[in-house]
Design a protein around this motif. Structure first.
Motif, PDB file in Angstrom:
ATOM      1  N   PHE A  78      -7.321   4.063   4.234  1.00 57.29           N
ATOM      2  CA  PHE A  78      -6.709   3.673   3.371  1.00 57.29           C
ATOM      3  C   PHE A  78      -7.517   2.807   2.477  1.00 57.29           C
ATOM      4  N   VAL A  79      -7.684   3.060   1.121  1.00 56.80           N
ATOM      5  CA  VAL A  79      -8.512   1.650   0.263  1.00 56.80           C
ATOM      6  C   VAL A  79      -8.152   1.466  -0.979  1.00 56.80           C
ATOM      7  N   ALA A  80      -7.739   0.193  -0.828  1.00 62.09           N
ATOM      8  CA  ALA A  80      -7.499  -0.605  -2.712  1.00 62.09           C
ATOM      9  C   ALA A  80      -8.748  -1.328  -3.408  1.00 62.09           C
ATOM     10  N   SER A  81      -8.414  -1.196  -4.429  1.00 62.87           N
ATOM     11  CA  SER A  81      -9.873  -1.743  -5.230  1.00 62.87           C
ATOM     12  C   SER A  81      -8.238  -2.576  -6.222  1.00 62.87           C
ATOM     13  N   ARG A  82      -8.663  -3.694  -7.051  1.00 57.30           N
ATOM     14  CA  ARG A  82      -7.999  -4.426  -7.533  1.00 57.30           C
ATOM     15  C   ARG A  82      -7.895  -3.835  -8.962  1.00 57.30           C
ATOM     16  N   GLY A  83      -6.719  -3.431  -9.539  1.00 64.51           N
ATOM     17  CA  GLY A  83      -6.747  -2.358 -10.834  1.00 64.51           C
ATOM     18  C   GLY A  83      -7.202  -1.088 -10.546  1.00 64.51           C
ATOM     19  N   GLU A  84      -7.313  -1.278  -9.444  1.00 68.57           N
ATOM     20  CA  GLU A  84      -7.428   0.875  -9.506  1.00 68.57           C
ATOM     21  C   GLU A  84      -6.358   1.353  -8.583  1.00 68.57           C
ATOM     22  N   GLY A  85      -5.872   1.096  -8.060  1.00 72.33           N
ATOM     23  CA  GLY A  85      -5.042   2.001  -7.456  1.00 72.33           C
ATOM     24  C   GLY A  85      -5.115   1.722  -5.737  1.00 72.33           C
ATOM     25  N   ALA A  86      -4.477   2.435  -4.411  1.00 69.73           N
ATOM     26  CA  ALA A  86      -4.983   3.093  -3.480  1.00 69.73           C
ATOM     27  C   ALA A  86      -4.708   4.189  -3.621  1.00 69.73           C
ATOM     28  N   ALA A 125      -0.847  -5.008  12.865  1.00 71.53           N
ATOM     29  CA  ALA A 125       0.309  -4.701  11.726  1.00 71.53           C
ATOM     30  C   ALA A 125      -0.425  -4.182  10.558  1.00 71.53           C
ATOM     31  N   ALA A 126      -1.730  -4.352  10.383  1.00 67.67           N
ATOM     32  CA  ALA A 126      -2.826  -3.800   9.071  1.00 67.67           C
ATOM     33  C   ALA A 126      -2.201  -2.137   9.023  1.00 67.67           C
ATOM     34  N   LEU A 127      -1.908  -1.611  10.121  1.00 63.02           N
ATOM     35  CA  LEU A 127      -1.051  -0.183   9.517  1.00 63.02           C
ATOM     36  C   LEU A 127      -0.370   0.030   9.269  1.00 63.02           C
ATOM     37  N   ASP A 128       0.804  -0.947   9.739  1.00 61.43           N
ATOM     38  CA  ASP A 128       1.991  -0.921   9.806  1.00 61.43           C
ATOM     39  C   ASP A 128       1.832  -1.224   7.844  1.00 61.43           C
ATOM     40  N   LEU A 129       0.808  -2.146   7.362  1.00 63.36           N
ATOM     41  CA  LEU A 129       1.275  -2.454   5.732  1.00 63.36           C
ATOM     42  C   LEU A 129       0.419  -1.037   5.244  1.00 63.36           C
ATOM     43  N   ALA A 130      -0.472  -0.473   5.225  1.00 67.67           N
ATOM     44  CA  ALA A 130      -1.298   0.513   5.252  1.00 67.67           C
ATOM     45  C   ALA A 130       0.222   1.810   4.929  1.00 67.67           C
ATOM     46  N   TYR A 131       0.815   1.689   6.021  1.00 65.11           N
ATOM     47  CA  TYR A 131       2.268   3.034   6.188  1.00 65.11           C
ATOM     48  C   TYR A 131       2.778   2.160   5.139  1.00 65.11           C
ATOM     49  N   VAL A 132       2.928   1.362   4.511  1.00 64.82           N
ATOM     50  CA  VAL A 132       4.415   0.850   3.154  1.00 64.82           C
ATOM     51  C   VAL A 132       3.548   1.519   2.025  1.00 64.82           C
ATOM     52  N   ALA A 133       2.019   1.245   2.556  1.00 66.04           N
ATOM     53  CA  ALA A 133       1.273   1.208   0.976  1.00 66.04           C
ATOM     54  C   ALA A 133       1.212   3.253   0.823  1.00 66.04           C
ATOM     55  N   ILE A 142      -0.644  -2.491  -0.597  1.00 65.93           N
ATOM     56  CA  ILE A 142       1.249  -2.531  -1.377  1.00 65.93           C
ATOM     57  C   ILE A 142       1.137  -2.891  -2.373  1.00 65.93           C
ATOM     58  N   GLN A 143      -0.492  -3.395  -3.062  1.00 67.89           N
ATOM     59  CA  GLN A 143       0.230  -4.229  -4.185  1.00 67.89           C
ATOM     60  C   GLN A 143      -0.944  -3.138  -4.773  1.00 67.89           C
ATOM     61  N   GLU A 144      -0.988  -2.411  -5.029  1.00 68.44           N
ATOM     62  CA  GLU A 144      -1.775  -1.410  -5.304  1.00 68.44           C
ATOM     63  C   GLU A 144      -1.457  -0.287  -5.691  1.00 68.44           C
ATOM     64  N   ALA A 145      -0.886   0.019  -4.677  1.00 69.21           N
ATOM     65  CA  ALA A 145       0.611   0.772  -4.565  1.00 69.21           C
ATOM     66  C   ALA A 145       1.430   0.780  -4.961  1.00 69.21           C
ATOM     67  N   GLY A 146       1.710  -0.587  -6.083  1.00 73.35           N
ATOM     68  CA  GLY A 146       3.292  -0.780  -6.610  1.00 73.35           C
ATOM     69  C   GLY A 146       4.379  -1.393  -5.768  1.00 73.35           C
ATOM     70  N   GLY A 147       4.032  -1.878  -4.481  1.00 71.99           N
ATOM     71  CA  GLY A 147       4.942  -2.699  -3.505  1.00 71.99           C
ATOM     72  C   GLY A 147       4.647  -4.182  -4.115  1.00 71.99           C
ATOM     73  N   LEU A 148       5.611  -4.549  -3.369  1.00 71.09           N
ATOM     74  CA  LEU A 148       5.013  -6.655  -3.492  1.00 71.09           C
ATOM     75  C   LEU A 148       4.767  -6.386  -1.942  1.00 71.09           C
ATOM     76  N   ARG A 158       1.345   5.860  -3.334  1.00 72.78           N
ATOM     77  CA  ARG A 158       2.124   4.670  -3.760  1.00 72.78           C
ATOM     78  C   ARG A 158       3.825   4.479  -3.138  1.00 72.78           C
ATOM     79  N   VAL A 159       3.682   3.293  -2.886  1.00 76.09           N
ATOM     80  CA  VAL A 159       4.607   3.127  -2.154  1.00 76.09           C
ATOM     81  C   VAL A 159       6.320   4.032  -2.292  1.00 76.09           C
TER      82      VAL A 159
END
Ligand code: 2AM
Ligand code: CA
Length: 270
Positions: free
Chosen positions: A125-133, A188-196, A220-226, A141-142
């Protein structure tokens, strides 16, 4: 992709290799109890060393916050790596296949890159700010689900500090009858990735550390969640008490949890 994200990926993969080499011999590992119920093995330390080697070889002047070695690297910079070499150590030591490597990079207090690697499933799972997940190069996407009744949530139970156990159980009792189900994976890291990735609709937990959450928060942020802190005036990364989801679900969850947040005691985790 940003060069910094590529380094985060390379570092996480190196950590994952160390973990995979030892996965079949957990009964032979040297294990210590850092605090009651909080374990560290030579695999955590070896994976962390491998990750740090990659980062230091490219960015020797950056600061480090890593679970096993704590704060390191340069102090007079606000460029910082936040690393959990093995999130879900208790699972790993029991042979339960739910654990991950988490590597994040933060510049001037803003998360710029986040990588969560499940080495067993080969899920990156990879996220870059402003570039999505991304999950293995595919955009994630969430979940869109906004009906609480259909929502599947992730959580983590208190395991070391039981000062907020009553508040946690009140939150759990409030949500359990209202949602489709609640899962507790132990990473927790995997849980958050699964939300994303939309596999979980939301997540809540108390007492997390920045290395458990940094990469997942950006995913999560880059996948449209909060994600919101359950402590007023403290960011989710610093408070460690948090709730995540798509914007609609998050606001419902937050309102349901609010009565119990006032009771949260103790300092937020550093
Ligand atoms: P860790 O394996 O990196 O320590 C959320 O429950 C987090 O708590 C996990 O991501 C896990 O991160 C940490 N944790 C530490 N000890 C735990 C335990 N005995 N049971 C569950 N989680 C634990
Ligand atoms: Ca860890």
């Amino acid at each position: 992709m940003q060069p910094i994200t590529n380094i985060a990926i390379r570092a996480a993969r190196r950590g994952g290799e160390v973990i995979l080499r030892q996965v079949d011999r957990v009964e032979h590992l040297r294990v210590q109890e850092k605090a009651r119920h909080d374990f560290v093995s030579e695999v955590d330390r070896g994976a962390e060393q491998a990750i740090l080697e990659v980062i230091r070889s490219v960015y020797p002047d950056h600061a480090i916050l890593a679970e096993e070695s704590g704060r390191g690297g340069a102090t007079e910079t606000d460029l910082r790596w936040i690393i959990d070499p093995l999130d879900g150590t208790t699972n790993f030591l029991h042979g339960l296949p739910i654990f991950a490597v988490s590597v994040a990079f933060e510049a001037r207090g803003v998360l710029e890159a986040g990588v969560v690697l499940d080495p067993l499933r080969g899920e990156l799972f990879v996220a870059s700010r402003g570039e999505g997940a991304l999950l293995n190069d595919r955009r994630i996407r969430v979940a869109k689900r906004t009906n609480l009744d259909e929502a599947l949530l992730g959580t983590g139970f208190p395991f070391r500090d039981f000062g907020n156990l009553d508040a946690y159980l009140d939150m759990f009792r409030t949500l359990l009858p209202r949602v489709s189900g609640i899962r507790r994976g132990g990473s927790a890291a995997l849980d958050l990735a699964y939300v994303a990735a939309g596999r979980l609709d939301g997540f809540f937990e108390l007492g997390l550390n920045p290395w458990d959450t940094a990469a997942g928060l950006l995913l999560i942020q880059e996948a449209g969640g909060l994600t919101e802190s359950l402590r007023e005036g403290v960011s989710p990364l610093l408070s460690g008490d948090l709730v995540s989801g798509n914007p609609k679900l998050l606001s419902e969850l937050r309102d349901l949890l609010a009565p119990w947040c006032r009771a949260l005691s103790g300092p937020p985790v550093d």
